[in-house]
Write a protein that holds these residues in place. Structure first.
Motif, PDB file in Angstrom:
ATOM      1  N   ALA A   1      30.360 -73.990   4.827  1.00  0.00           N
ATOM      2  CA  ALA A   1      30.030 -74.543   3.561  1.00  0.00           C
ATOM      3  C   ALA A   1      29.788 -76.083   3.673  1.00  0.00           C
ATOM      4  N   GLN A   2      28.622 -76.703   3.102  1.00  0.00           N
ATOM      5  CA  GLN A   2      28.499 -78.349   3.430  1.00  0.00           C
ATOM      6  C   GLN A   2      28.543 -78.919   2.128  1.00  0.00           C
ATOM      7  N   VAL A   3      29.599 -79.657   1.905  1.00  0.00           N
ATOM      8  CA  VAL A   3      29.912 -80.343   0.458  1.00  0.00           C
ATOM      9  C   VAL A   3      29.863 -81.731   0.895  1.00  0.00           C
ATOM     10  N   GLY A   4      28.893 -82.525   0.144  1.00  0.00           N
ATOM     11  CA  GLY A   4      28.665 -83.924   0.393  1.00  0.00           C
ATOM     12  C   GLY A   4      29.477 -84.654   0.094  1.00  0.00           C
ATOM     13  N   ALA A   5      29.365 -86.321   0.144  1.00  0.00           N
ATOM     14  CA  ALA A   5      30.098 -87.311  -0.407  1.00  0.00           C
ATOM     15  C   ALA A   5      30.143 -87.461  -1.801  1.00  0.00           C
TER      16      ALA A   5
ATOM     17  N   PRO B   1      23.886 -72.119   5.397  1.00  0.00           N
ATOM     18  CA  PRO B   1      25.295 -71.849   4.389  1.00  0.00           C
ATOM     19  C   PRO B   1      24.625 -72.561   2.934  1.00  0.00           C
ATOM     20  N   VAL B   2      25.791 -72.285   2.174  1.00  0.00           N
ATOM     21  CA  VAL B   2      25.782 -73.081   0.948  1.00  0.00           C
ATOM     22  C   VAL B   2      25.737 -74.747   1.100  1.00  0.00           C
ATOM     23  N   VAL B   3      25.046 -75.385   0.377  1.00  0.00           N
ATOM     24  CA  VAL B   3      25.237 -76.886   0.535  1.00  0.00           C
ATOM     25  C   VAL B   3      25.197 -77.534  -0.981  1.00  0.00           C
ATOM     26  N   ILE B   4      26.146 -78.404  -1.119  1.00  0.00           N
ATOM     27  CA  ILE B   4      26.364 -79.248  -2.282  1.00  0.00           C
ATOM     28  C   ILE B   4      25.795 -80.671  -1.890  1.00  0.00           C
ATOM     29  N   GLU B   5      24.984 -81.215  -2.220  1.00  0.00           N
ATOM     30  CA  GLU B   5      24.613 -82.357  -1.686  1.00  0.00           C
ATOM     31  C   GLU B   5      25.310 -83.806  -2.419  1.00  0.00           C
ATOM     32  N   ASP B   6      25.266 -84.726  -1.894  1.00  0.00           N
ATOM     33  CA  ASP B   6      26.065 -86.039  -2.312  1.00  0.00           C
ATOM     34  C   ASP B   6      25.675 -86.171  -3.935  1.00  0.00           C
TER      35      ASP B   6
ATOM     36  N   CYS C   1      32.804 -72.670 -11.776  1.00  0.00           N
ATOM     37  CA  CYS C   1      31.499 -72.416 -11.067  1.00  0.00           C
ATOM     38  C   CYS C   1      31.551 -71.532  -9.824  1.00  0.00           C
ATOM     39  N   ARG C   2      30.379 -70.819  -9.415  1.00  0.00           N
ATOM     40  CA  ARG C   2      30.302 -70.192  -8.149  1.00  0.00           C
ATOM     41  C   ARG C   2      28.849 -70.471  -7.846  1.00  0.00           C
ATOM     42  N   VAL C   3      29.041 -70.813  -6.375  1.00  0.00           N
ATOM     43  CA  VAL C   3      27.736 -71.057  -5.634  1.00  0.00           C
ATOM     44  C   VAL C   3      27.760 -70.394  -4.332  1.00  0.00           C
ATOM     45  N   THR C   4      26.806 -69.491  -4.143  1.00  0.00           N
ATOM     46  CA  THR C   4      26.853 -68.387  -3.067  1.00  0.00           C
ATOM     47  C   THR C   4      25.684 -68.271  -2.317  1.00  0.00           C
ATOM     48  N   SER C   5      25.654 -67.412  -1.196  1.00  0.00           N
ATOM     49  CA  SER C   5      24.484 -66.954  -0.367  1.00  0.00           C
ATOM     50  C   SER C   5      23.278 -68.147  -0.200  1.00  0.00           C
ATOM     51  N   GLY C   6      23.773 -69.379   0.277  1.00  0.00           N
ATOM     52  CA  GLY C   6      22.903 -70.273   0.621  1.00  0.00           C
ATOM     53  C   GLY C   6      22.398 -71.050  -0.158  1.00  0.00           C
ATOM     54  N   PHE C   7      22.795 -71.056  -1.478  1.00  0.00           N
ATOM     55  CA  PHE C   7      22.227 -71.904  -2.329  1.00  0.00           C
ATOM     56  C   PHE C   7      22.376 -73.253  -2.204  1.00  0.00           C
ATOM     57  N   VAL C   8      21.441 -74.258  -2.680  1.00  0.00           N
ATOM     58  CA  VAL C   8      21.578 -75.599  -2.420  1.00  0.00           C
ATOM     59  C   VAL C   8      21.471 -76.383  -3.791  1.00  0.00           C
ATOM     60  N   VAL C   9      22.529 -77.073  -3.890  1.00  0.00           N
ATOM     61  CA  VAL C   9      22.603 -78.080  -5.191  1.00  0.00           C
ATOM     62  C   VAL C   9      21.872 -79.255  -4.903  1.00  0.00           C
ATOM     63  N   GLY C  10      21.204 -79.802  -5.631  1.00  0.00           N
ATOM     64  CA  GLY C  10      20.459 -81.162  -5.134  1.00  0.00           C
ATOM     65  C   GLY C  10      21.175 -82.247  -5.716  1.00  0.00           C
ATOM     66  N   LYS C  11      21.173 -83.459  -5.018  1.00  0.00           N
ATOM     67  CA  LYS C  11      21.916 -84.642  -5.075  1.00  0.00           C
ATOM     68  C   LYS C  11      22.147 -84.909  -6.560  1.00  0.00           C
ATOM     69  N   ASN C  12      23.493 -85.376  -6.955  1.00  0.00           N
ATOM     70  CA  ASN C  12      23.718 -86.082  -8.217  1.00  0.00           C
ATOM     71  C   ASN C  12      23.358 -85.161  -9.430  1.00  0.00           C
ATOM     72  N   SER C  13      23.252 -83.604  -9.165  1.00  0.00           N
ATOM     73  CA  SER C  13      23.010 -82.939 -10.193  1.00  0.00           C
ATOM     74  C   SER C  13      24.626 -82.720 -10.903  1.00  0.00           C
ATOM     75  N   VAL C  14      24.554 -82.259 -12.117  1.00  0.00           N
ATOM     76  CA  VAL C  14      25.708 -81.982 -12.728  1.00  0.00           C
ATOM     77  C   VAL C  14      25.639 -80.572 -13.298  1.00  0.00           C
ATOM     78  N   VAL C  15      26.641 -79.565 -13.033  1.00  0.00           N
ATOM     79  CA  VAL C  15      26.526 -78.373 -13.396  1.00  0.00           C
ATOM     80  C   VAL C  15      27.451 -77.971 -14.323  1.00  0.00           C
ATOM     81  N   GLY C  16      27.144 -77.148 -15.477  1.00  0.00           N
ATOM     82  CA  GLY C  16      28.113 -76.854 -16.324  1.00  0.00           C
ATOM     83  C   GLY C  16      29.150 -75.749 -15.971  1.00  0.00           C
TER      84      GLY C  16
END
Length: 275
Positions: free
Chosen positions: A145-149, A170-175, A183-198
């Motif tokens: 998994a790739q988790v950003g800064a 893999p799953v990517v959580i950007e900066d 929260c659950r992030v699976t199966s190669g989902f990419v969360v874009g930069k500076n997003s806020v997820v409930g």
């Protein structure tokens, strides 16, 4: 192609053909794990705006499991694995904290500077945790998994990995992303930069994202600068003899970041700096 990539690719070919000794490539794999921990190689990188897997890196992780014998290690007791835990002795000098009683960083995981790892939490081999990120209690960062800064992973959050197949990113959580608790992030989902997820939002390619900013339904990624939360929409299943009323399925709704959301994240940043 670097020498390390070439060596891993050659060993992978031999391993795939079954023409390899069990102790082959030990020095190469040790160098590979060192490079992962140093952040010199990564399981995925952004290429032309898209995240792509580095197949040879994922091959190296799989070789680590396939060519090493299970050994006994000590960490608050005896455990059995093919890998020891990562050496965290250099964490303090780069401003990184890992709290006691259950903070586990496996060999081959990269943890950057000014990171906070709260116990219990687990960071698996091949994972990349960027500078300034918070991994809260009961969090798991999966293999590769790739988790950003400057990311905030709320308590009890699962960031899946995707180790196989090797060609899939893999799953990517950007900066700058904030994931709420549960929260659950699976199966190669990419969360874009500076997003806020409930809180308690499930992000996976099988669940649609209703992006109200660009007015489209998308799968597999959340665009940057979004506020996202889980909702339930009517299912095509409709009514059924087993239950009254219609059936519903999960969906994610994404809106633009509002000033209140940004202010709340900034307050959390201030509290964290003072803690």
């Amino acid at each position: 192609m670097t020498a390390l990539e070439s060596d891993i690719t050659e060993i992978w070919q031999q391993y795939s053909e079954g023409d390899i000794d069990a102790d082959a490539g030990t020095e190469t794999l040790d160098a590979f794990l060192d490079a992962l921990e140093a952040g010199e190689v990564r399981a995925a990188e952004r290429v032309d705006g898209e995240w792509q897997a580095n197949e040879w890196v994922k091959q190296g992780v799989l070789l680590t499991f396939g060519l090493r014998e299970i050994s006994q290690w000590e960490y608050g007791g005896t455990y059995n694995d093919v890998l020891p835990l990562a050496d965290t002795g250099a964490f303090a000098e780069r401003g990184t904290r890992n709290t006691p009683d259950g903070t586990v960083v496996r060999r081959g995981a990269h943890v950057g500077s000014d990171v906070i790892l709260m116990s219990p939490s687990f960071v698996n081999i091949g994972a990349h945790v960027g500078d300034g990120t918070l991994v809260d209690s009961c969090d798991t960062v999966g293999s590769c998994a790739q988790v950003g800064a400057d990311v905030k992973l709320g308590a009890n959050t699962l960031v899946g990995g995707v180790l196989e197949p090797v060609e899939e990113a893999p799953v990517v959580i950007e900066d700058g992303v904030t994931l709420g608790a549960g929260c659950r992030v699976t199966s190669g989902f990419v969360v874009g930069k500076n997003s806020v997820v409930g809180e308690n939002t499930l992000l996976t390619p099988r669940i649609p994202v209703y992006d109200l900013v660009d007015e489209e339904i998308i799968y597999g990624h959340l665009p940057p600068e979004r506020r996202a939360f889980i909702r339930y929409v009517e299912s095509s299943l409709g009514e059924h003899d087993l239950f009254e009323g219609g059936a519903y399925k999960p969906a994610v709704v994404a809106t633009a970041l509002g000033e209140e959301t940004v202010e709340a994240v900034e307050r959390e940043d201030t509290l964290r700096e003072q803690s």
